[in-house]
Design a protein around this motif. Structure first.
Motif, short mmCIF file in Angstrom:
data_model
loop_
_atom_site.label_atom_id
_atom_site.label_comp_id
_atom_site.label_asym_id
_atom_site.label_seq_id
_atom_site.Cartn_x
_atom_site.Cartn_y
_atom_site.Cartn_z
N VAL A 155 73.85 55.78 42.55
CA VAL A 155 74.50 55.04 43.64
C VAL A 155 73.63 53.83 43.98
O VAL A 155 72.45 53.79 43.65
N THR A 156 74.27 52.87 44.64
CA THR A 156 73.53 51.72 45.15
C THR A 156 73.72 51.70 46.65
O THR A 156 74.86 51.74 47.13
N ASP A 157 72.63 51.70 47.42
CA ASP A 157 72.79 51.78 48.88
C ASP A 157 73.14 50.42 49.47
O ASP A 157 73.25 49.42 48.74
N ALA A 158 73.31 50.41 50.81
CA ALA A 158 73.80 49.18 51.47
C ALA A 158 72.81 48.03 51.31
O ALA A 158 73.19 46.86 51.38
N ARG A 161 69.73 48.90 46.87
CA ARG A 161 68.75 49.68 46.13
C ARG A 161 69.43 50.71 45.24
O ARG A 161 70.25 51.51 45.72
N ALA A 162 69.11 50.71 43.97
CA ALA A 162 69.69 51.70 43.04
C ALA A 162 69.00 53.04 43.25
O ALA A 162 67.77 53.10 43.39
N LEU A 163 69.79 54.10 43.29
CA LEU A 163 69.27 55.44 43.58
C LEU A 163 69.93 56.46 42.67
O LEU A 163 71.06 56.23 42.19
N ARG A 164 69.24 57.56 42.49
CA ARG A 164 69.86 58.71 41.82
C ARG A 164 69.88 59.85 42.82
O ARG A 164 68.89 60.08 43.55
N VAL A 165 71.03 60.55 42.96
CA VAL A 165 71.13 61.66 43.91
C VAL A 165 71.58 62.91 43.15
O VAL A 165 72.39 62.84 42.23
N TRP A 166 70.99 64.05 43.55
CA TRP A 166 71.45 65.30 42.95
C TRP A 166 71.17 66.47 43.88
O TRP A 166 70.40 66.34 44.84
N HIS A 167 71.85 67.57 43.60
CA HIS A 167 71.68 68.79 44.39
C HIS A 167 71.19 69.91 43.49
O HIS A 167 71.41 69.90 42.28
N THR A 182 68.38 65.74 46.67
CA THR A 182 67.24 64.89 46.33
C THR A 182 67.71 63.46 46.10
O THR A 182 68.75 63.22 45.49
N LEU A 183 66.91 62.53 46.62
CA LEU A 183 67.15 61.10 46.39
C LEU A 183 65.96 60.56 45.61
O LEU A 183 64.81 60.81 46.01
N ALA A 184 66.25 59.85 44.55
CA ALA A 184 65.14 59.35 43.73
C ALA A 184 65.43 57.92 43.27
O ALA A 184 66.59 57.47 43.27
N ASP A 185 64.37 57.23 42.90
CA ASP A 185 64.54 55.95 42.23
C ASP A 185 65.10 56.21 40.83
O ASP A 185 64.97 57.34 40.32
N PRO A 186 65.69 55.19 40.21
CA PRO A 186 66.25 55.41 38.86
C PRO A 186 65.21 55.92 37.87
O PRO A 186 65.54 56.64 36.93
N ASP A 187 63.92 55.60 38.09
CA ASP A 187 62.89 56.09 37.16
C ASP A 187 62.50 57.54 37.44
O ASP A 187 61.62 58.10 36.77
N GLY A 188 63.13 58.16 38.45
CA GLY A 188 62.87 59.57 38.73
C GLY A 188 61.89 59.80 39.87
O GLY A 188 61.67 60.95 40.27
N THR A 189 61.28 58.74 40.41
CA THR A 189 60.35 58.92 41.53
C THR A 189 61.13 59.44 42.74
O THR A 189 62.06 58.79 43.22
N VAL A 190 60.76 60.64 43.21
CA VAL A 190 61.49 61.26 44.31
C VAL A 190 61.17 60.57 45.63
O VAL A 190 60.01 60.38 45.99
#
Ligand SMILES: C[S@@+](CC[C@H](N)C(=O)[O-])C[C@H]1O[C@@H](n2cnc3c(N)ncnc32)[C@H](O)[C@@H]1O
Length: 244
Positions: A155-158, A161-167, A182-190
């Motif tokens: 997702v891209t927030d308002a 910022r590009a983000l990766r989200v998962w449960h 969990t919310l992380a940067d695209p490189d996986g940084t939580v």
């Protein structure tokens, strides 16, 4: 690394309130529009009541939630009453024509005693003949089995910022599912991990608790198009009535 306020804004981005697009939102919009006094229990960021006011609702609109950060976002609109609190502790008496719990807020009530106290308080807040509409995910559909990292999304927030989200589910016990988001940067940084617990109540147990609290079930649906509950239903949608 990702603030509560930013997370609340992201919630709105990922869960836009739009009856034109989402059948669940349309279901509630139909109930809210003609009701002159509406209580939204677990209103979160307030998107539904914002929508109602924007679309010409002239009656009383009250949103209740124990999450101060979500409520701060709701308060961006001052022509709705916003109250900090939980369902079980609210003290309104015979004031509302309609109460709702949307976005599966009902499933945040974990213990039977909290459900009992919350239902009693909702019933007390309703006028005689008033209605309480809410939904709970049907346990038979085992929605939590899809809450795993392989079902994450980008997702891209308002703020752009590009983000990766998962449960990820931690455990299932006594009808309560514990999981993390969990919310992380695209490189996986939580950036943040939120832990949540949701109750999945069987239909019969729900109906027993509603009856005990003095509600009559006026309508029961298994989906947002008002179809019946079947073995394939993913939702238990209820309209309960405080008897006249
Ligand atoms: C998934 S959000 C749904 C928000 C909003 N109703 C929607 O449809 O987007 C669930 C909300 O229920 C609230 N909540 C949790 N426990 C509650 C309680 N005991 N009484 C009232 N609200 C509660 C949470 O703070 C959260 O804002």
């Amino acid at each position: 690394m990702y603030s509560d306020a930013d997370a609340a804004a992201l919630y709105d981005l990922l869960n836009p309130w739009d009856p034109g697009q989402w059948p669940g939102d349309a279901f509630y919009a139909e109930l809210i529009t003609p009701a002159d006094a509406v209580l939204d229990v677990g209103c979160g960021t307030g998107a539904m009541l914002h929508w109602a006011r924007e679309h010409g609702h002239t009656g009383r609109l009250v949103g209740l939630d124990p999450d101060g950060v979500a409520l701060a976002r709701a308060r961006r609109r001052a022509d709705v009453e916003w109250v900090d609190g939980t369902a079980a502790t609210m003290g309104w008496q015979s004031e509302f024509e309609l109460a709702v719990m949307t976005g599966h807020a009902f499933q945040f009530l974990l213990a039977d005693d909290d459900i009992r106290a919350s239902l009693r308080a909702v019933r007390a807040a309703l006028r005689a003949g008033g209605r309480f509409a809410f939904e709970s995910r049907h346990p038979q559909a085992r929605a939590w089995e899809a809450w795993n990292p392989s079902n994450g999304s980008e997702v891209t927030d308002a703020a752009g910022r590009a983000l990766r989200v998962w449960h990820e589910v931690q455990g299932v016990a006594d009808g309560v599912v514990t999981f993390t988001g969990t919310l992380a940067d695209p490189d996986g940084t939580v950036l943040r991990v939120d832990r949540e617990r949701l109750r999945f109540l069987e239909e019969a147990a729900l109906d027993a608790l509603l009856a005990e609290a003095g509600f009559e079930v006026e309508a029961r649906y298994g989906d947002w198009t008002r179809g019946p509950v079947t073995p394939d239903s993913r939702e238990i949608v209820t309209i309960a009535r405080r008897p006249s």
